[in-house]
Design a protein around this motif. Structure first.
Motif, short mmCIF file in Angstrom:
data_model
loop_
_atom_site.label_atom_id
_atom_site.label_comp_id
_atom_site.label_asym_id
_atom_site.label_seq_id
_atom_site.Cartn_x
_atom_site.Cartn_y
_atom_site.Cartn_z
N VAL A 78 44.32 32.18 66.26
CA VAL A 78 43.25 33.15 66.45
C VAL A 78 42.23 32.60 67.20
O VAL A 78 41.80 31.39 67.01
CB VAL A 78 42.77 33.61 65.20
CG1 VAL A 78 41.50 34.57 65.30
CG2 VAL A 78 43.78 34.43 64.31
N VAL A 79 41.75 33.37 68.40
CA VAL A 79 40.69 32.87 69.29
C VAL A 79 39.49 33.62 68.76
O VAL A 79 39.38 34.80 69.00
CB VAL A 79 40.82 33.11 70.51
CG1 VAL A 79 39.77 32.94 71.51
CG2 VAL A 79 42.16 32.48 71.23
N ALA A 80 38.60 33.02 67.77
CA ALA A 80 37.74 33.58 66.83
C ALA A 80 36.28 33.68 67.51
O ALA A 80 35.26 34.48 67.01
CB ALA A 80 37.41 33.07 65.43
N ASP A 81 35.98 32.98 68.75
CA ASP A 81 34.61 32.72 69.17
C ASP A 81 34.64 32.38 70.65
O ASP A 81 35.89 31.89 71.02
CB ASP A 81 33.84 31.87 68.35
CG ASP A 81 34.45 30.61 67.97
OD1 ASP A 81 35.14 29.81 68.70
OD2 ASP A 81 34.15 30.12 66.59
N ARG A 82 33.66 32.17 71.26
CA ARG A 82 33.49 31.83 72.51
C ARG A 82 34.05 30.16 72.57
O ARG A 82 34.65 29.96 73.76
CB ARG A 82 32.02 31.94 73.16
CG ARG A 82 31.83 33.23 73.27
CD ARG A 82 30.17 33.36 73.91
NE ARG A 82 29.25 33.00 72.72
CZ ARG A 82 28.71 34.06 71.96
NH1 ARG A 82 29.08 35.43 72.16
NH2 ARG A 82 27.81 33.64 71.21
N ALA A 83 33.53 29.40 71.81
CA ALA A 83 33.92 27.99 71.85
C ALA A 83 35.43 28.06 71.82
O ALA A 83 36.35 27.23 72.56
CB ALA A 83 33.29 27.25 70.84
N THR A 84 36.17 28.77 71.10
CA THR A 84 37.41 28.61 70.84
C THR A 84 38.27 29.18 71.68
O THR A 84 39.52 28.60 72.56
CB THR A 84 38.16 29.52 69.55
OG1 THR A 84 37.29 28.95 68.40
CG2 THR A 84 39.69 29.20 69.26
N ALA A 85 37.76 30.11 72.53
CA ALA A 85 38.31 30.88 73.95
C ALA A 85 38.33 29.76 74.96
O ALA A 85 39.10 30.19 75.70
CB ALA A 85 37.32 32.09 74.20
N GLU A 86 37.43 28.87 75.20
CA GLU A 86 37.33 27.95 76.20
C GLU A 86 38.31 26.91 75.96
O GLU A 86 38.80 26.19 77.04
CB GLU A 86 35.83 27.35 76.32
CG GLU A 86 34.82 28.39 76.86
CD GLU A 86 33.42 27.83 77.08
OE1 GLU A 86 33.12 27.91 78.08
OE2 GLU A 86 32.94 27.35 76.12
N ARG A 87 38.89 26.73 74.96
CA ARG A 87 39.74 25.44 74.65
C ARG A 87 41.00 25.93 73.86
O ARG A 87 41.84 25.05 73.61
CB ARG A 87 38.80 24.33 73.92
CG ARG A 87 38.55 24.58 72.51
CD ARG A 87 37.99 23.50 71.61
NE ARG A 87 37.76 23.79 70.19
CZ ARG A 87 36.54 24.36 69.77
NH1 ARG A 87 35.64 24.66 70.39
NH2 ARG A 87 36.51 24.60 68.51
N GLY A 88 40.95 27.05 73.25
CA GLY A 88 42.16 27.39 72.45
C GLY A 88 43.43 28.13 73.17
O GLY A 88 43.66 28.24 74.27
N THR A 89 44.04 28.99 72.11
CA THR A 89 45.37 29.63 72.35
C THR A 89 44.92 30.56 73.70
O THR A 89 43.88 31.36 73.40
CB THR A 89 45.95 30.14 71.46
OG1 THR A 89 46.36 29.35 70.44
CG2 THR A 89 47.06 31.00 71.37
N LEU A 90 45.80 30.87 74.65
CA LEU A 90 45.61 31.92 75.57
C LEU A 90 46.00 33.29 74.90
O LEU A 90 47.13 33.68 74.31
CB LEU A 90 46.40 31.75 76.60
CG LEU A 90 46.21 30.29 77.53
CD1 LEU A 90 46.94 30.42 78.89
CD2 LEU A 90 44.68 30.31 78.04
N LEU A 91 45.11 34.24 75.16
CA LEU A 91 45.39 35.50 74.86
C LEU A 91 46.42 36.44 75.67
O LEU A 91 47.40 36.97 75.16
CB LEU A 91 44.15 36.59 74.68
CG LEU A 91 43.80 36.27 73.21
CD1 LEU A 91 43.11 35.24 72.92
CD2 LEU A 91 42.42 37.53 73.18
N PHE A 92 46.37 35.96 76.96
CA PHE A 92 47.33 36.42 77.92
C PHE A 92 47.84 35.25 78.53
O PHE A 92 47.24 34.73 79.58
CB PHE A 92 46.47 37.40 78.89
CG PHE A 92 45.89 38.46 78.12
CD1 PHE A 92 46.53 39.68 78.15
CD2 PHE A 92 44.74 38.24 77.58
CE1 PHE A 92 45.87 41.03 77.56
CE2 PHE A 92 44.06 39.58 77.01
CZ PHE A 92 44.75 40.72 76.98
#
Length: 783
Positions: free
Chosen positions: A162-176
Motif C-alpha cells: 500500500v502506498v499510504a502517503d506522499r513519502a511512500t509514493a516517492e519511494r514505494g510500489t508503483l500504482l501504475f
C-alpha cells in the motif's frame, strides 16, 4: 445563522458617488438587482414540494448497490457472482467482464497528456487502488435485496503493498506499472526571476506547512435514476456540469449526445464535489440499458466519505524573500499534493490553483512555485469550495506573519505595504507553464477591505490583547487578505420564453446546487425586461433540454456568466416583442414602447404581452468571456486558546469582501457565512484519516467531525460593491467561494499570536485540541 450575530451590510459610503454613477445609473426603475429578495425557491422546500433525486420513481424501478473494494491495493484474482445471482429479486450482478471495453473517466480540466495514464476506469479492471473503488454493481427489486446479494458476491483479491502517503509514493510500489513513477505530473507557476531575487534579498525565511485531507459533506448524498426509452437515456440526478457530463457519458455508451437527456433535480448542496463525473454515472445507465428497466442508485454516508471526491491534502515548503523594510521580493516553493489513486475530471485543479494563486492580492514580482501531484492508495481528489486557494492562503499568510515577526514589523503594516494598489490594475499573476495559463486581476482597491475589516473587529482597541493571559486563556488576533477568482469561461447560454399569460420563463445552462440561483436569476431577468418579479414564471436550470449548450456552475461563475447570458437574451426578447407588436399595430418596431406588461404604439394603441404570446415569442442569448473576475477582501479573527487543553474559542470573526455589483444581499449573506463555517470546520474539526493499510479511519460522522450551529456563534460579514467588474454587463464578480479561502491562514495566525509567548508556531491543520496541546507541551519541554 440569522441568530448567530452574522450579518451582511452593503457599504457604499467609502467612495464618492461620482465614481460609481457610471454603472448604477444604468439600473432600470424597478431595480430588483441589489434588493434582499427572499429566495423564491424556498417556498416549495418549506412545503415539502421539492423533488430530489431520491424522490424520483418510475414504473418498474429497480435498485442498485455498488460493491466496493475493501482493500486499498490488490490484484483481482476472481469474482464469483453465482450465489448473488441465485437470490430471489436479483436481476444482475455486473463486473468489468460484463462491460467489456471498460472506459475511463476523462479529465474535464487541466487536460495534460501526462495525466491520462492516471485516469480511473469506471469499474476495477484487474487491480483495485483504493478502498471504495467499484468492483461490481448489484441490481435487485429493492436496495435491501441488492445489499444482501452484494454480501453474497465472493471476491478474491491478492493484496499488494500500500502506498499510504506522499513519502511512500516517492519511494514505494508503483500504482501504475507502465508509468515508472507515482508522480502523475508537476504544475509550475512562474513570474519574474525568483532565484535572482532570493540571491539579492536582505531577508529570507523557509518554512514547511501542511493542510489535511478533508472534503465537502453536502446534506443530500449523490444519486442517479437512469431510464432508457427507444434508445434514449433520461438521467435524473445531474448537477454542476450536466453538459460536459453528457458528452462524456454519450461517448462511453456509444450513443449520440442527443440521445442522452440529463435532468437536474433539486440539489441539497454541492460545494464542488457533487456533479462531477463519477464511476456510478456510467455504471447505473449501463445497468439500466442491460436490464431494460429503470435503475436507481442512492449513495449512503459511508459511501460518500470513501467514494466521493476528497480535497486539500497538500504539504508545502515555502520561502519568502524581502527587503529589510518588509517589501516582498519573491516567493518560491515546492508543494506535494496527494491526489489519491486516480486523476478524475478535475483532480489537478486544486494543485493548479495552489501554484497560480499563491501570491494572492499582494505585489510579488518574482514567483517560482512547483506543485507535484502524487498518486496514493486513497480516494481520488477533486474540487471543494476554494480548491487550492484555501491551501495557498494558509501557506502564504502563515509565512507572512512569521516574516513580519522576524523583521519587527506589525503584521498589518506588512500587508499594507505589499497589497496591490488600485493604480496597478490589472495586475498579472504567475503563469502556469505546463498549461500555458496566464491571468490577471481585474479591478479594486484592496486597501479598502483591509481597513474596513480592521475597523469592524476593533483592531486598535483589541491589539493589546495579543498573547495576553486572561482567566486562564491566551488571546490572539490576526488579519489576512485574499481574492477569489470567478467567472470561468468560455461561455454560458440562456433562453427566454414569453408565456401565454404574459409572464416570462427563463431557461439557463447554469446549475443550482442550493446557492439561490432561481432567486438571483429572476432578479436579473426582471430588471433586464423591466418587469415585476412575479412576471418571471420560473427559472429552469441545469438540464440539457433547457438550452442548446451550457457549461454549468463551478468556479463562482453562475451570476457572471449565466446572468450576463440572461441580459443578452432579455435584450433580444424585447426586440422580438417590439417586432411582433409592430406587425400587429401597423407601425415601426422603433415606435414601440414596452411598459407595464404591454407594447404601446403611436396614438395610444397597445397590445398586452399575453396577447402577443400567441406569436410564440422566445429568444436565445449567450455570454462569452476569457476574462476572470476577482472578488477580494480581508478577514480578521479574535480567538482565545486554553493552554491546558488546546481548546480554541472563536470570540469574534469578521469578513469584508467586495464582490463588484451585489445582486441579492440576502443570498450573499448565506454564501459568505456558510463558507466561513465550512472553513472553520476545516481548520478545527474535519480530517479524513487513513492508516498504513489505506483504510479510512474516519468513515462516519461519528468520527469525521462537522461544525454544528452553536460551534461558531459570532460571524460578521460586510459586503461592499465599490469596484464593479469591468468586463461583464452586470459588473458582478463571483462570491460563492471567497468566504472559505482565508479562514485557515487567519485562524492559524490568531492562534499563533495567542501562543507566541509560549513559543508555539502552528504549521499544520487541523488545529484540533490534541494537536495544539502537543505543540504547547513540546514548547514547554524545550523551554
Amino acid at each position: 445563522m440569522e441568530g448567530s450575530g452574522a450579518q451582511v451590510r452593503r457599504a457604499d459610503r467609502l467612495r464618492p458617488m461620482s465614481q460609481r454613477s457610471h454603472w448604477r445609473a444604468a439600473r432600470p426603475a424597478n431595480a430588483l438587482i441589489g434588493s434582499p429578495i427572499e429566495r423564491v425557491e424556498d417556498l416549495r422546500f418549506l412545503r415539502g414540494k421539492g423533488e430530489y433525486v431520491d424522490d424520483v420513481t418510475r414504473p418498474g424501478l429497480l435498485h442498485a448497490v455498488i460493491l466496493r473494494s475493501s482493500l486499498a491495493h490488490g490484484r483481482i484474482v476472481a469474482i464469483d457472482t453465482g450465489a448473488a445471482l441465485a437470490r430471489s429479486g436479483v436481476h444482475a450482478v455486473i463486473t468489468a467482464a460484463d462491460i467489456g471495453g471498460v472506459p475511463t473517466i476523462p479529465l474535464r480540466q487541466e487536460q495534460l497528456e501526462a495525466f491520462r495514464p492516471f485516469e480511473q476506469p469506471v469499474i476495477a479492471t484487474g487491480t483495485v487502488r483504493y478502498v471504495g473503488e467499484p468492483v461490481a454493481v448489484v441490481v435487485a427489486d429493492s436496495a435491501a435485496l441488492a445489499e444482501d446479494a452484494a454480501e453474497a458476491v465472493t471476491i478474491d483479491i491478492a493484496s499488494l503493498p500500500v502506498v499510504a502517503d506522499r513519502a511512500t509514493a516517492e519511494r514505494g510500489t508503483l500504482l501504475f506499472g507502465q508509468t515508472g513513477s507515482n508522480l502523475a505530473g508537476t504544475l509550475t507557476a512562474v513570474k519574474g526571476d525568483a532565484d535572482a531575487a532570493f540571491r539579492a534579498a536582505a531577508y529570507v525565511r523557509r518554512e514547511q506547512f501542511q493542510v489535511q485531507r478533508h472534503t465537502a459533506v453536502p446534506m443530500e448524498l449523490r444519486g442517479i435514476v437512469a431510464e432508457w426509452n427507444d434508445g434514449r437515456l433520461t438521467f435524473h440526478g445531474a448537477a454542476k456540469v450536466p453538459f460536459p457530463n453528457r458528452r462524456i457519458l454519450a461517448k462511453q455508451l456509444g450513443v449520440p449526445e442527443a440521445a442522452v437527456r440529463m435532468v437536474e433535480n433539486d440539489v441539497g448542496g454541492g460545494f464542488g464535489v457533487r456533479g462531477e463525473f463519477y464511476p456510478e454515472d456510467f455504471l447505473i445507465p449501463f445497468a439500466a440499458r442491460l436490464i431494460g428497466r429503470p435503475v436507481k442508485w442512492i449513495e449512503d454516508r459511508r459511501e460518500h466519505l470513501i467514494a466521493t471526491n476528497h480535497a486539500r491534502d497538500v504539504a508545502c515548503e515555502l520561502e519568502i524573500a524581502c527587503d529589510q523594510d518588509g517589501t516582498i521580493l519573491a516567493l518560491r516553493g515546492h508543494a506535494k499534493a496527494d491526489v489519491g489513486a486516480y486523476l478524475r475530471t478535475n483532480g489537478a485543479t486544486g494543485a493548479r490553483n495552489t501554484a497560480q494563486i499563491l501570491s494572492g492580492p499582494y505585489r510579488v514580482p518574482n514567483i517560482h512555485m512547483r506543485v507535484s501531484l502524487l498518486v496514493t492508495n486513497k480516494t481520488p481528489v477533486g474540487t471543494y469550495r476554494g480548491p487550492g486557494r484555501f491551501e495557498a492562503d494558509f501557506f502564504r499568510e502563515r509565512l507572512f506573519d512569521m516574516a513580519a515577526n522576524d523583521l519587527g514589523i506589525d503584521p498589518v503594516a506588512f500587508r499594507r505595504r505589499n497589497l496591490i494598489a488600485e493604480t496597478e490594475m490589472p495586475y498579472p499573476l504567475a503563469r502556469v507553464v505546463e498549461l500555458n495559463l496566464a491571468t490577471q486581476t481585474d479591478s479594486g482597491d484592496y486597501r479598502v477591505t483591509l481597513e474596513r475589516c480592521l475597523e469592524e473587529i476593533g483592531w486598535a482597541a483589541k491589539s493589546p490583547l495579543q498573547g495576553s493571559l486572561v482567566d486562564g486563556r491566551r488571546h490572539g488576533l490576526a488579519v489576512g487578505c485574499y481574492f477569489e477568482g470567478g467567472a470561468s469561461g468560455p461561455s454560458e447560454a440562456a433562453r427566454l420564453v414569453l408565456e401565454r399569460d404574459g409572464a416570462v420563463s427563463v431557461y439557463v445552462g447554469s446549475s443550482a446546487n442550493g446557492q439561490g440561483l432561481e432567486t438571483v436569476f429572476s432578479q436579473i431577468a426582471a430588471d433586464a425586461l423591466e418587469l415585476p418579479l412575479d412576471c418571471i414564471r420560473g427559472v429552469f436550470h441545469g438540464s440539457t433540454d433547457c438550452v442548446r449548450e451550457g457549461f454549468g456552475s463551478y468556479s463562482s461563475r453562475s451570476v457572471v456568466m449565466g446572468g450576463s447570458a440572461i441580459i443578452d437574451a432579455a435584450g433580444k426578447l424585447r426586440e422580438a416583442i417590439r417586432t411582433a407588436a409592430a406587425r400587429r399595430l401597423g407601425c415601426a418596431a422603433g415606435d414601440i414602447v414596452l411598459a407595464d406588461g404591454a407594447a404601446r404604439g403611436p396614438e395610444r394603441s397597445a397590445i398586452s404581452f399575453a396577447d402577443l404570446a400567441a406569436d410564440e415569442i422566445s429568444a436565445e442569448g449567450s455570454y462569452a468571456s476569457a476574462k476572470r473576475t476577482y472578488s477580494y477582501g480581508a478577514h480578521a479573527a479574535h480567538v482565545a486558546v486554553d493552554p491546558r487543553t488546546g481548546a480554541v474559542e472563536v470570540i469574534d470573526y469578521v469578513a469584508v469582501e467586495d464582490v463588484g455589483r451585489i445582486i441579492n444581499p440576502a443570498t450573499l449573506h448565506g454564501q459568505a457565512v456558510g463558507a466561513i463555517v465550512q472553513g472553520l470546520g476545516g481548520v478545527f474539526l474535519e480530517h479524513l484519516v487513513y492508516d498504513a493499510e489505506g483504510q479510512l479511519l474516519t468513515g462516519s460522522l461519528a468520527d469525521y467531525l462537522m461544525p454544528t450551529a452553536n460551534d461558531f456563534p459570532v460571524i460578521r460579514a460586510v459586503a461592499l460593491e465599490e469596484s464593479p467588474a469591468p468586463h461583464n454587463p452586470l459588473g458582478a464578480k463571483g462570491a460563492g467561494e471567497g468566504g472559505i479561502i482565508p479562514v485557515g491562514g487567519v485562524i492559524a495566525n490568531a492562534v499563533a499570536a495567542a501562543l507566541r509567548p509560549l513559543g508555539v508556531e502552528p504549521r499544520e491543520l487541523p488545529l484540533s485540541p490534541p494537536r495544539l496541546w502537543a505543540l504547547i507541551a513540546g514548547a514547554r519541554r524545550r523551554g
